[in-house]
Design a protein around this motif. Structure first.
Motif, PDB file in Angstrom:
ATOM      1  N   LEU A  80      43.419  30.430  45.704  1.00  0.00           N
ATOM      2  CA  LEU A  80      44.633  29.837  46.277  1.00  0.00           C
ATOM      3  C   LEU A  80      45.469  30.857  47.056  1.00  0.00           C
ATOM      4  O   LEU A  80      46.581  30.563  47.480  1.00  0.00           O
ATOM      5  CB  LEU A  80      45.481  29.196  45.165  1.00  0.00           C
ATOM      6  CG  LEU A  80      44.801  28.048  44.402  1.00  0.00           C
ATOM      7  CD1 LEU A  80      45.721  27.489  43.325  1.00  0.00           C
ATOM      8  CD2 LEU A  80      44.364  26.942  45.348  1.00  0.00           C
ATOM      9  N   GLY A  81      44.914  32.026  47.220  1.00  0.00           N
ATOM     10  CA  GLY A  81      45.602  33.036  48.036  1.00  0.00           C
ATOM     11  C   GLY A  81      46.860  33.596  47.402  1.00  0.00           C
ATOM     12  O   GLY A  81      47.816  33.944  48.090  1.00  0.00           O
ATOM     13  N   CYS A  82      46.892  33.700  46.083  1.00  0.00           N
ATOM     14  CA  CYS A  82      48.071  34.240  45.400  1.00  0.00           C
ATOM     15  C   CYS A  82      48.067  35.771  45.490  1.00  0.00           C
ATOM     16  O   CYS A  82      47.044  36.403  45.724  1.00  0.00           O
ATOM     17  CB  CYS A  82      48.065  33.872  43.923  1.00  0.00           C
ATOM     18  SG  CYS A  82      47.928  32.118  43.592  1.00  0.00           S
ATOM     19  N   LYS A  83      49.232  36.325  45.228  1.00  0.00           N
ATOM     20  CA  LYS A  83      49.336  37.771  45.069  1.00  0.00           C
ATOM     21  C   LYS A  83      49.044  38.066  43.597  1.00  0.00           C
ATOM     22  O   LYS A  83      49.658  37.489  42.703  1.00  0.00           O
ATOM     23  CB  LYS A  83      50.758  38.209  45.430  1.00  0.00           C
ATOM     24  CG  LYS A  83      51.063  39.650  45.111  1.00  0.00           C
ATOM     25  CD  LYS A  83      52.519  39.955  45.460  1.00  0.00           C
ATOM     26  CE  LYS A  83      53.038  41.103  44.643  1.00  0.00           C
ATOM     27  NZ  LYS A  83      53.581  40.764  43.320  1.00  0.00           N
ATOM     28  N   ILE A  84      48.071  38.953  43.369  1.00  0.00           N
ATOM     29  CA  ILE A  84      47.691  39.270  41.985  1.00  0.00           C
ATOM     30  C   ILE A  84      48.587  40.393  41.476  1.00  0.00           C
ATOM     31  O   ILE A  84      48.791  41.394  42.172  1.00  0.00           O
ATOM     32  CB  ILE A  84      46.224  39.764  41.927  1.00  0.00           C
ATOM     33  CG1 ILE A  84      45.292  38.815  42.668  1.00  0.00           C
ATOM     34  CG2 ILE A  84      45.791  40.018  40.493  1.00  0.00           C
ATOM     35  CD1 ILE A  84      45.020  37.518  41.991  1.00  0.00           C
ATOM     36  N   ASN A  85      49.096  40.254  40.288  1.00  0.00           N
ATOM     37  CA  ASN A  85      49.832  41.354  39.670  1.00  0.00           C
ATOM     38  C   ASN A  85      48.865  42.230  38.879  1.00  0.00           C
ATOM     39  O   ASN A  85      48.236  41.769  37.939  1.00  0.00           O
ATOM     40  CB  ASN A  85      50.931  40.814  38.744  1.00  0.00           C
ATOM     41  CG  ASN A  85      52.105  40.255  39.537  1.00  0.00           C
ATOM     42  OD1 ASN A  85      52.432  40.764  40.619  1.00  0.00           O
ATOM     43  ND2 ASN A  85      52.721  39.203  39.029  1.00  0.00           N
ATOM     44  N   PHE A  86      48.742  43.485  39.298  1.00  0.00           N
ATOM     45  CA  PHE A  86      47.794  44.377  38.634  1.00  0.00           C
ATOM     46  C   PHE A  86      48.162  44.616  37.178  1.00  0.00           C
ATOM     47  O   PHE A  86      47.322  44.904  36.362  1.00  0.00           O
ATOM     48  CB  PHE A  86      47.695  45.707  39.392  1.00  0.00           C
ATOM     49  CG  PHE A  86      46.894  45.585  40.645  1.00  0.00           C
ATOM     50  CD1 PHE A  86      45.526  45.825  40.623  1.00  0.00           C
ATOM     51  CD2 PHE A  86      47.480  45.173  41.828  1.00  0.00           C
ATOM     52  CE1 PHE A  86      44.756  45.673  41.775  1.00  0.00           C
ATOM     53  CE2 PHE A  86      46.722  45.028  42.979  1.00  0.00           C
ATOM     54  CZ  PHE A  86      45.364  45.273  42.957  1.00  0.00           C
ATOM     55  N   VAL A  87      49.451  44.502  36.900  1.00  0.00           N
ATOM     56  CA  VAL A  87      49.893  44.576  35.509  1.00  0.00           C
ATOM     57  C   VAL A  87      50.647  43.297  35.194  1.00  0.00           C
ATOM     58  O   VAL A  87      51.560  42.914  35.927  1.00  0.00           O
ATOM     59  CB  VAL A  87      50.824  45.788  35.294  1.00  0.00           C
ATOM     60  CG1 VAL A  87      51.378  45.763  33.867  1.00  0.00           C
ATOM     61  CG2 VAL A  87      50.078  47.081  35.561  1.00  0.00           C
ATOM     62  N   LEU A 138      56.333  38.685  33.990  1.00  0.00           N
ATOM     63  CA  LEU A 138      55.241  39.190  34.821  1.00  0.00           C
ATOM     64  C   LEU A 138      53.988  38.333  34.647  1.00  0.00           C
ATOM     65  O   LEU A 138      53.152  38.615  33.801  1.00  0.00           O
ATOM     66  CB  LEU A 138      54.940  40.645  34.448  1.00  0.00           C
ATOM     67  CG  LEU A 138      55.635  41.725  35.264  1.00  0.00           C
ATOM     68  CD1 LEU A 138      55.281  43.100  34.700  1.00  0.00           C
ATOM     69  CD2 LEU A 138      55.270  41.641  36.748  1.00  0.00           C
ATOM     70  N   PRO A 139      53.875  37.269  35.430  1.00  0.00           N
ATOM     71  CA  PRO A 139      52.683  36.421  35.338  1.00  0.00           C
ATOM     72  C   PRO A 139      51.501  37.093  36.031  1.00  0.00           C
ATOM     73  O   PRO A 139      51.695  38.067  36.773  1.00  0.00           O
ATOM     74  CB  PRO A 139      53.097  35.166  36.108  1.00  0.00           C
ATOM     75  CG  PRO A 139      54.063  35.655  37.133  1.00  0.00           C
ATOM     76  CD  PRO A 139      54.796  36.823  36.496  1.00  0.00           C
ATOM     77  N   ILE A 140      50.316  36.586  35.825  1.00  0.00           N
ATOM     78  CA  ILE A 140      49.138  37.226  36.437  1.00  0.00           C
ATOM     79  C   ILE A 140      49.129  37.073  37.953  1.00  0.00           C
ATOM     80  O   ILE A 140      48.619  37.936  38.660  1.00  0.00           O
ATOM     81  CB  ILE A 140      47.826  36.694  35.806  1.00  0.00           C
ATOM     82  CG1 ILE A 140      46.627  37.506  36.300  1.00  0.00           C
ATOM     83  CG2 ILE A 140      47.607  35.214  36.096  1.00  0.00           C
ATOM     84  CD1 ILE A 140      45.449  37.512  35.387  1.00  0.00           C
TER      85      ILE A 140
END
Ligand code: ADP
Ligand code: ZN
Ligand code: MG
Length: 481
Positions: free
Chosen positions: A71-78, A102-104
């Protein structure tokens, strides 16, 4: 007031819960299988007994990544698992492990299409959490039961921005999302069994206004129809209140299918303060670039991309393509068959009628049946070569589908090869014309369409074996003589 009547528009934001199809639960190794006897898939971890430690399911994280990347989201590395504290009998620990600050993943969008019109619905976030147990209310008993098999099953929550403008768009959004999670193989999308659930937030405002109205949250909808009806009712109700000069109360309302209305469940004054805090038993989730890259390269072709490709490659209508690509397996099967017999239209026609009819009857995926792309290709090639008629193809199809028998074999064994010899068919045609003098007169009087009737009679007399093209030709010759 007439003439002065205000026009309103609806604003809708959806919170969708997708149950993940991992083998085991989010923080323990209990099975996630649906439908087993109550409380047979539980352990000290998912029962919330003291002294146990949760361990996160790597597969669930991977599945979350699949959807986020698709879905083209920005991934949170943490990202951080947090405790959402509240009391309810279906929640053994007294808190649900979820994600808060802090969601994924954040952002991204779902693109919907209605009558060829595309619209992007942006997302707020996607986060991971665990499911609660299930309360079972028996009206004959003075108490309720609780089944903890579902407690701890991994969920993804997908939160949209309030950018959906009608019940129809809400349903399109849900259907699109359902198709995507099924393509990704991370959720079965079964709304009746609760694997895909949706809470709808809805408000109304004067058309053109940029300020949001007070929203109401709708729960308890377990089909697309329910979502559509609940939203339609709620929009009307809210507009009605505003026109009467009344205020909308921010509350949670339940949809009741029996009356197709909504009624209050709890108001804001009873709203929970969940006292979120990071779960001290779980370390933060750190994602490695390599894992993300691996998940990305393994993503399947997504439905809207497949749709474009099918439209460009196979000369089918958008209607046909929509049905073919609804299930990834059906689309795969179609393409396998086209590789063996390059006639997409004929294959699509047969799949969308005969094949789908049997699949729907049996509630099966095409790869769970005995139908093979080789046999389907062969059957349709026999028709193209004029060896059998389409009528015969449809007649023998059930056996090809159910038993996996080669069409050629059935046709040879039963002598079903199409009769194309003009000599042999001519006498049958003459017979049919002799038996139906009235119809012959009608034909001669100009009602040429009646030839179809004669063809039908010839087919009947030959048990469907006569080649309709040749029969048509002979009949025309005889009648025009
Ligand atoms: P809450 O804090 O009450 O949970 P959020 O801001 O987290 O509210 O939003 C939850 C969902 O409600 C989101 O899907 C969002 O798009 C939707 N939403 C927020 N405000 C409105 C509104 N005024 N009308 C309709 N939907 C809304
Ligand atoms: Zn368990
Ligand atoms: Mg919220």
């Amino acid at each position: 007031m007439r003439g002065n009547q205000m026009e309103f528009e609806a604003v809708i934001g959806l919170e969708v819960h997708a149950q993940l199809t991992t083998q085991t639960k989010m923080f323990c190794s209990c099975s996630t299988k649906f439908g087993n006897p109550p409380n047979t898939q539980v352990c000290p971890v998912c029962m919330g007994l003291p002294g146990v430690l949760p361990v996160i399911n790597k597969k669930a994280v991977e599945y979350a990544l699949r959807l986020a990347l698709a879905l083209g989201c920005k991934i949170n590395f943490v990202s951080v698992m947090a405790r959402k504290n509240y009391f309810y009998p279906d929640l053994p620990k007294g808190y649900q492990i979820s994600q808060y600050e802090l969601p994924i993943a954040e952002g991204g969008a779902v693109e919907i299409e209605i009558n060829g019109q595309k619209k992007k619905i942006n997302l707020v976030r996607i986060h991971m959490e665990e499911d609660a147990g299930k309360l079972i209310h028996d009206e004959k008993q003075p108490y309720s039961y609780v089944d903890f098999n579902r407690a701890g099953v991994p969920l993804l929550e997908i939160v949209s921005k309030p950018e959906i403008s009608s019940p129809e768009e809400a349903v399109a959004y849900l259907k699109t999302l359902r198709r995507i999670v099924r393509y990704l193989g991370i959720c079965d999308g079964n709304m009746e069994e609760g694997s895909l659930r949706c809470d709808a937030n809805v408000s109304v405002r004067p058309k053109g206004s940029t300020k949001f109205g007070t929203k109401v949250e709708l729960k308890n909808m377990n089909s697309f129809k329910h979502v559509e009806r609940a939203l339609s009712y709620e929009i009307k109700r809210q507009i009605g209140l505003l026109l009467e000069g009344k205020e909308i109360i921010q509350e949670t309302r339940l949809y009741d299918e029996a009356t197709q209305t909504t009624h209050p469940m709890r108001g804001k004054e009873e709203a929970h303060d969940y006292c979120y805090f990071p779960d001290p038993d779980l370390i933060e989730i750190q994602l490695e670039e390599e894992l993300i890259e691996n998940v990305k390269t393994e993503l399947p072709e997504l439905p809207h991309v497949k749709k474009q490709r099918f439209l460009q490659t196979y000369g089918l209508t958008p209607y046909e393509v929509d049905i073919l690509i609804e299930e990834k397996s059906l689309a795969d099967f179609f393409e396998e068959t086209v590789k063996l017999y390059n006639n997409p239209k004929a294959i699509s026609n047969f799949m969308l009628t005969e094949v789908l009819r049997y699949l729907n009857r049996d509630g099966k995926d095409i790869y769970e049946t005995n139908l093979t792309s080789q046999n389907l290709a062969q059957l349709l090639q026999l028709v193209e070569k004029g060896l059998i008629s389409m009528t015969i193809a449809k007649q023998v199809f059930p056996e090809v589908y159910e038993k996996g028998i080669e069409p050629k074999k059935i046709i040879e064994e039963r002598g079903l090869i199409q009769e194309s010899s003009e000599d042999k068919l001519k006498s049958v045609c003459e017979e049919v014309l002799k038996e139906n003098p009235k119809e012959v007169e009608k034909y001669k009087a100009g009602k040429k369409g009646i030839i179809g009737f004669f063809v039908g009679q010839v087919l009947k007399k030959t048990q469907g074996k006569a080649n309709p093209k040749i029969v048509n030709k002979i009949l025309t010759e005889l009648l025009e003589k």
